[in-house]
Design a protein around this motif. Structure first.
Motif, PDB file in Angstrom:
ATOM      1  N   LYS A  55       0.822  -1.214   0.000  1.00  0.00           N
ATOM      2  CA  LYS A  55       0.000   0.000   0.000  1.00  0.00           C
ATOM      3  C   LYS A  55       0.850   1.256   0.000  1.00  0.00           C
ATOM      4  O   LYS A  55       0.393   2.312  -0.407  1.00  0.00           O
ATOM      5  N   GLY A  56       2.079   1.133   0.498  1.00  0.00           N
ATOM      6  CA  GLY A  56       2.990   2.271   0.502  1.00  0.00           C
ATOM      7  C   GLY A  56       2.938   3.059   1.801  1.00  0.00           C
ATOM      8  O   GLY A  56       1.935   3.031   2.528  1.00  0.00           O
ATOM      9  N   PRO A  57       4.008   3.805   2.087  1.00  0.00           N
ATOM     10  CA  PRO A  57       4.066   4.595   3.320  1.00  0.00           C
ATOM     11  C   PRO A  57       3.057   5.743   3.366  1.00  0.00           C
ATOM     12  O   PRO A  57       2.677   6.188   4.442  1.00  0.00           O
ATOM     13  N   THR A  58       2.616   6.242   2.202  1.00  0.00           N
ATOM     14  CA  THR A  58       1.677   7.362   2.177  1.00  0.00           C
ATOM     15  C   THR A  58       0.382   7.023   2.892  1.00  0.00           C
ATOM     16  O   THR A  58      -0.178   7.851   3.615  1.00  0.00           O
ATOM     17  N   VAL A  59      -0.091   5.803   2.726  1.00  0.00           N
ATOM     18  CA  VAL A  59      -1.333   5.364   3.373  1.00  0.00           C
ATOM     19  C   VAL A  59      -1.211   5.460   4.893  1.00  0.00           C
ATOM     20  O   VAL A  59      -2.195   5.711   5.580  1.00  0.00           O
ATOM     21  N   HIS A  60      -0.001   5.305   5.398  1.00  0.00           N
ATOM     22  CA  HIS A  60       0.221   5.325   6.842  1.00  0.00           C
ATOM     23  C   HIS A  60       0.731   6.666   7.353  1.00  0.00           C
ATOM     24  O   HIS A  60       1.138   6.779   8.498  1.00  0.00           O
ATOM     25  N   GLY A  61       0.732   7.689   6.492  1.00  0.00           N
ATOM     26  CA  GLY A  61       1.044   9.038   6.952  1.00  0.00           C
ATOM     27  C   GLY A  61       2.412   9.586   6.602  1.00  0.00           C
ATOM     28  O   GLY A  61       2.732  10.710   6.982  1.00  0.00           O
ATOM     29  N   TRP A  62       3.246   8.861   5.875  1.00  0.00           N
ATOM     30  CA  TRP A  62       4.569   9.373   5.498  1.00  0.00           C
ATOM     31  C   TRP A  62       4.507   9.802   4.039  1.00  0.00           C
ATOM     32  O   TRP A  62       4.463   8.971   3.137  1.00  0.00           O
ATOM     33  N   VAL A  63       4.521  11.109   3.811  1.00  0.00           N
ATOM     34  CA  VAL A  63       4.410  11.617   2.441  1.00  0.00           C
ATOM     35  C   VAL A  63       5.740  12.138   1.909  1.00  0.00           C
ATOM     36  O   VAL A  63       5.938  12.211   0.714  1.00  0.00           O
ATOM     37  N   GLU A  64       6.658  12.508   2.789  1.00  0.00           N
ATOM     38  CA  GLU A  64       7.913  13.116   2.350  1.00  0.00           C
ATOM     39  C   GLU A  64       8.876  12.114   1.731  1.00  0.00           C
ATOM     40  O   GLU A  64       9.684  12.462   0.890  1.00  0.00           O
ATOM     41  N   ASP A  65       8.805  10.857   2.136  1.00  0.00           N
ATOM     42  CA  ASP A  65       9.749   9.856   1.657  1.00  0.00           C
ATOM     43  C   ASP A  65       8.995   8.545   1.475  1.00  0.00           C
ATOM     44  O   ASP A  65       8.303   8.090   2.379  1.00  0.00           O
ATOM     45  N   GLN A  66       9.126   7.946   0.313  1.00  0.00           N
ATOM     46  CA  GLN A  66       8.361   6.740   0.004  1.00  0.00           C
ATOM     47  C   GLN A  66       9.143   5.457   0.213  1.00  0.00           C
ATOM     48  O   GLN A  66       9.035   4.508  -0.555  1.00  0.00           O
ATOM     49  N   ARG A  67       9.954   5.417   1.275  1.00  0.00           N
ATOM     50  CA  ARG A  67      10.712   4.207   1.594  1.00  0.00           C
ATOM     51  C   ARG A  67      10.224   3.653   2.924  1.00  0.00           C
ATOM     52  O   ARG A  67       9.903   4.394   3.842  1.00  0.00           O
ATOM     53  N   TRP A  68      10.207   2.320   2.984  1.00  0.00           N
ATOM     54  CA  TRP A  68       9.888   1.658   4.245  1.00  0.00           C
ATOM     55  C   TRP A  68      11.179   1.473   5.024  1.00  0.00           C
ATOM     56  O   TRP A  68      12.149   0.954   4.495  1.00  0.00           O
ATOM     57  N   THR A  69      11.175   1.873   6.272  1.00  0.00           N
ATOM     58  CA  THR A  69      12.306   1.624   7.155  1.00  0.00           C
ATOM     59  C   THR A  69      11.815   0.699   8.266  1.00  0.00           C
ATOM     60  O   THR A  69      10.600   0.542   8.466  1.00  0.00           O
ATOM     61  N   LEU A  70      12.742   0.109   8.997  1.00  0.00           N
ATOM     62  CA  LEU A  70      12.350  -0.769  10.104  1.00  0.00           C
ATOM     63  C   LEU A  70      11.568   0.002  11.155  1.00  0.00           C
ATOM     64  O   LEU A  70      10.599  -0.513  11.722  1.00  0.00           O
ATOM     65  N   ALA A  71      11.984   1.227  11.405  1.00  0.00           N
ATOM     66  CA  ALA A  71      11.273   2.045  12.399  1.00  0.00           C
ATOM     67  C   ALA A  71       9.834   2.306  11.961  1.00  0.00           C
ATOM     68  O   ALA A  71       8.903   2.268  12.779  1.00  0.00           O
ATOM     69  N   ARG A  72       9.642   2.554  10.672  1.00  0.00           N
ATOM     70  CA  ARG A  72       8.280   2.795  10.174  1.00  0.00           C
ATOM     71  C   ARG A  72       7.426   1.533  10.269  1.00  0.00           C
ATOM     72  O   ARG A  72       6.268   1.586  10.667  1.00  0.00           O
ATOM     73  N   VAL A  73       7.997   0.404   9.874  1.00  0.00           N
ATOM     74  CA  VAL A  73       7.241  -0.860   9.963  1.00  0.00           C
ATOM     75  C   VAL A  73       6.883  -1.138  11.418  1.00  0.00           C
ATOM     76  O   VAL A  73       5.748  -1.519  11.722  1.00  0.00           O
TER      77      VAL A  73
END
Length: 164
Positions: A89-107
């Protein structure tokens, strides 16, 4: 003991080792010495003597596998199914719009928001690796990059520079 995959033995490997111990118990019952059992199954003599002692104390049941070692994971199997679909679904769906990479902290944060359980980045990586995910590093290229100009440079200019 540490294993290279970081997760110990699989259920199949534990079952195989348990079968070996049961076969050793049959030999102990026939009067075969632990040293001979060790040679037959290609295990250490120490292991064979330990199996013999456990077999004498508690019978075949004493040689049964104890299952997974350590604490059970707080990451439930049903959660893993949900988590497998989220990165698509991408990071944008979860509120991160500035950078479209998944990091361990984000997961880890997405898991914490959904299930109210916090995992460290290291534990998050273990979970993702068990699920079959691998590290993906994006290619660092400028958004303004002109692929035609690059391929032309490689064909015309690079051979002249390379000769020197």
């Amino acid at each position: 003991m540490r294993y290279p995959d970081g997760g110990g033995l699989t259920a199949k490997q534990r079952a195989q080792r348990e079968r070996v111990r049961f076969e050793a118990a049959e030999l102990f019952a026939q009067g075969v010495a632990p040293a001979q059992v060790a040679g037959r199954f290609r295990v250490s003599r120490k292991s064979a003597y330990a199996w013999d002692a456990r077999w004498r104390e508690g019978g075949v049941e004493a040689l049964r596998s104890k299952g997974l070692s350590g604490r059970p994971s707080r990451m439930k199997p049903g959660w893993r199914v949900w988590l497998a679909a989220e990165p698509e679904k991408g990071p944008t769906v979860h509120g991160w719009v500035e950078d479209q990479r998944w990091t361990l902290a984000r997961v880890a944060r997405v898991i914490a928001r959904r299930f109210h359980v916090r995992f460290s980045p290291a534990q998050t990586w273990r979970i993702l690796r068990q699920m079959g995910w691998t590290v993906q590093v994006p290619a660092r290229r400028a958004a303004e990059r002109d692929e035609d100009a690059v391929s032309g440079w490689i064909k015309k200019t690079w051979p002249r520079v390379e000769r020197r």
